[in-house]
Scaffold this motif. Sequence first.
Motif, PDB file in Angstrom:
ATOM      1  N   THR A   9      49.125 -52.451 -47.335  1.00 31.72           N
ATOM      2  CA  THR A   9      48.598 -53.742 -47.805  1.00 31.72           C
ATOM      3  C   THR A   9      47.891 -53.579 -49.149  1.00 31.72           C
ATOM      4  O   THR A   9      48.119 -54.332 -50.090  1.00 31.72           O
ATOM      5  N   THR A  10      46.985 -52.597 -49.233  1.00 38.80           N
ATOM      6  CA  THR A  10      46.207 -52.420 -50.460  1.00 38.80           C
ATOM      7  C   THR A  10      47.037 -51.638 -51.466  1.00 38.80           C
ATOM      8  O   THR A  10      47.563 -50.577 -51.152  1.00 38.80           O
ATOM      9  N   ARG A  11      47.166 -52.187 -52.653  1.00 39.39           N
ATOM     10  CA  ARG A  11      47.940 -51.510 -53.694  1.00 39.39           C
ATOM     11  C   ARG A  11      47.010 -50.967 -54.775  1.00 39.39           C
ATOM     12  O   ARG A  11      47.016 -49.812 -55.124  1.00 39.39           O
TER      13      ARG A  11
ATOM     14  N   ILE B  93      34.896 -47.589 -53.126  1.00 38.51           N
ATOM     15  CA  ILE B  93      36.216 -47.820 -53.709  1.00 38.51           C
ATOM     16  C   ILE B  93      37.268 -47.767 -52.611  1.00 38.51           C
ATOM     17  O   ILE B  93      37.514 -46.702 -52.028  1.00 38.51           O
ATOM     18  N   ASP B  94      37.872 -48.915 -52.318  1.00 36.72           N
ATOM     19  CA  ASP B  94      38.959 -48.976 -51.339  1.00 36.72           C
ATOM     20  C   ASP B  94      40.246 -48.591 -52.071  1.00 36.72           C
ATOM     21  O   ASP B  94      40.434 -48.949 -53.233  1.00 36.72           O
ATOM     22  N   THR B  95      41.102 -47.833 -51.388  1.00 33.32           N
ATOM     23  CA  THR B  95      42.298 -47.332 -52.075  1.00 33.32           C
ATOM     24  C   THR B  95      43.560 -47.655 -51.270  1.00 33.32           C
ATOM     25  O   THR B  95      43.490 -48.014 -50.095  1.00 33.32           O
TER      26      THR B  95
ATOM     27  N   ALA C 111      38.367 -57.314 -49.477  1.00 35.92           N
ATOM     28  CA  ALA C 111      39.741 -56.817 -49.567  1.00 35.92           C
ATOM     29  C   ALA C 111      40.615 -57.455 -48.489  1.00 35.92           C
ATOM     30  O   ALA C 111      40.136 -57.813 -47.422  1.00 35.92           O
ATOM     31  N   ILE C 112      41.894 -57.575 -48.798  1.00 36.76           N
ATOM     32  CA  ILE C 112      42.822 -58.129 -47.803  1.00 36.76           C
ATOM     33  C   ILE C 112      43.055 -57.109 -46.702  1.00 36.76           C
ATOM     34  O   ILE C 112      43.293 -55.936 -46.964  1.00 36.76           O
ATOM     35  N   VAL C 113      42.971 -57.589 -45.461  1.00 30.53           N
ATOM     36  CA  VAL C 113      43.216 -56.750 -44.290  1.00 30.53           C
ATOM     37  C   VAL C 113      44.449 -57.288 -43.589  1.00 30.53           C
ATOM     38  O   VAL C 113      44.580 -58.497 -43.408  1.00 30.53           O
TER      39      VAL C 113
ATOM     40  N   LYS D 294      40.878 -48.884 -43.783  1.00 28.94           N
ATOM     41  CA  LYS D 294      40.035 -48.661 -44.974  1.00 28.94           C
ATOM     42  C   LYS D 294      39.464 -49.973 -45.504  1.00 28.94           C
ATOM     43  O   LYS D 294      38.269 -50.089 -45.785  1.00 28.94           O
ATOM     44  N   SER D 295      40.345 -50.969 -45.639  1.00 30.69           N
ATOM     45  CA  SER D 295      39.889 -52.244 -46.208  1.00 30.69           C
ATOM     46  C   SER D 295      38.937 -52.962 -45.255  1.00 30.69           C
ATOM     47  O   SER D 295      37.964 -53.577 -45.678  1.00 30.69           O
ATOM     48  N   THR D 296      39.214 -52.834 -43.946  1.00 31.16           N
ATOM     49  CA  THR D 296      38.307 -53.426 -42.956  1.00 31.16           C
ATOM     50  C   THR D 296      36.921 -52.802 -43.105  1.00 31.16           C
ATOM     51  O   THR D 296      35.899 -53.498 -43.077  1.00 31.16           O
TER      52      THR D 296
HETATM   53 MG   LIG Z   1      43.829 -51.658 -47.298  1.00 33.00          MG
END
Ligand SMILES: [Mg+2]
Length: 460
Positions: free
Chosen positions: A255-257, A274-276, A247-249, A234-236
Amino acid sequence: MNDTICALATAPGGALGIIRISGPQALEILSHVFTKDLSAAEPNTIHYGHIVEYDAASQHQNIIDEVLVSIFRAPHSYTGEDSAEISCHGSRYILNKVIELLIQNGCRMANPGEYTQRAFLNGKMDLSQAEAVADLIASGNKATHQIAMSQLRGHFSSELSRLREQLLKLTSLLELELDFSDHEDLEFADRSELLEIANKINNRITTLTHSFETGLALKNGIPVALVGKTNVGKSTLLNRLLRDDRAIVSSVHGTTRDTIEDTIDVNGVTFRFIDTAGIRQTTDEVEQIGINRTYAAIGKARIILWIVDAEPTAEDIQEILERCKDKSLIIIKNKIDITTNSNISLTPDLRLKNIPTVEISAKQGTNIDKLERAIFESANIPELSEQDIIVTSARQYQSLVSAHDNLARVLSGLESNLSGDLVSEDLRLVLDDLANITGQGRILTNEVLGNIFTHFCVGK
Ligand SMILES: [Mg+2]
Ligand SMILES: Nc1nc2c(ncn2[C@@H]2O[C@H](COP(=O)(O)OP(=O)(O)OP(=O)(O)O)[C@@H](O)[C@H]2O)c(=O)[nH]1
C-alpha cells in the motif's frame, strides 16, 4: 547603526501586537506620534497614551490606538541603544499604520535579525548567544529550550573562554621554551606536560564536536524509521504513534509507496517517524522505487523499528541486521490480538543479540506506551542539565571541526618534537577557530554576519 529602526515583533493574528523601535532617535521619533513627550522619559518605565496621526487638512489629530509604551535607555536595553516597545491592539490596520507613522517620522524598517545583530555589535552578547536567541524562539520542546537557554546564558561562551585560557597557557609555555632554548643549563617545561594540556583541550573539543549530532537530532526530531515486510502494520503503527490518520492503511500488500513522515514529542523530545514501503521482491517499477527509498530512510534514521507479524526467515534477519549495523534496532511483534501471532519466537540467534523487543497491537493500541518508552531509551538522550553544552549550529560545528583538525597538528608536532614556533602557528589557528564561534575571530566578515542574521525573523 546610526539610524533608528522599527518593526513588528509579534506574529500577526493575536489580541496584541508589539512594535519595537531602537536607535539614537527612538524616543524623539516616538514622541512625534504619541500623545506625550517621551524624549526625556526615565528608563524602564511604562507610559499609557495614544498613538495619533496629525491630519493637516482638518488640523485634527486622529487617534490610531490606545497603547502602552515601555522605555529602555542605552546601554541597558536588548540592543544596547535607546529603545521602546509599543503594545498596540493586534489589528493589522493599526499595526501597519503605526509602523507607517514611525517611518514617516524618521524610522527605517528593520532587517531580519537586526535587533539581535545590534545587540551583538554593541557587546550585549557574543555571536553564539545571538544564535541562541533564534534557537530559543524556535524551540518547540523541553530539550531544545534547555539547550538554547543554556547557550543564551553564556555556558558555551564560558566553556570557550576556559579553553582559550588553556590554549594561551600552552602558547606561553612554548614561547618560554623558545626564549630559553639557547640556555642549555635551564630546565624547560618538558613536552610531556605540554602534551597533557593539549590532550585535555582536545578531549573537550571532541566532546563538543560530537554533541552536534545530538543537537541536530534534538532540533529536527530524532529520525525513527518503521520498516518491515508488506502488510505487517507499519502504517497502522505510524498513525497510532502520531495519533493521527496520516498514512493509508489497507490489507493490500504494498500500500505505502512513498515514505511518509511526521514528528511528535515523546517525554519532551521530538521524534521524526518515517513510514516506509514494505520490503518484498517486486516487478512493479514504482514499488521498487519506494523500496529503494526505504533503504535510504534506514540509512538516515537513528532508530529502526523492525515490524514483524510472522516468524522472520533467516534471510530477513540477516538483511535487517546487515542494514542496521550502526543503528539502534527495536523489534516489534505486531498483531498480538491475533492469537496465532503471540507465539512468534524469533530464532534463538536473534534473541541472543539482546535486541529490545516489544509486542504490540497497532490496530488496538496495545502496549504503545511500552513501545514509546523503548524508543525513548534507544535514543539515548543524555539527561540534560542546565550546564550542558550541546552544539546545534552548523557554523559553530564547522569551527569546532577546524579547531579539532588544527589541534591534531599541534599534538603530532609536540609528539614529534617539532620546533616550538611551528607548533605555535597551529595553536594560533585553534585560537582563531574558537574565537570565530563567539564572533571575536579575525575572519568575521560582513558576509558571515549577514548569513547568520538573515535567518532570523524581522523584529527579532
Ligand atoms: Mg503502509
Ligand atoms: N489484527 C490486526 N491487524 C492489523 C494490526 N496492525 C495492522 N493490521 C492490519 O494489517 C493490514 C496492513 O496494515 P498496514 O498498516 O497498511 O500495513 P503496512 O505494513 O503499512 O503495509 P504496506 O504499506 O503494504 O507495506 C491492515 O488491514 C491493518 O488493518 C494489528 O495490530 N492487528
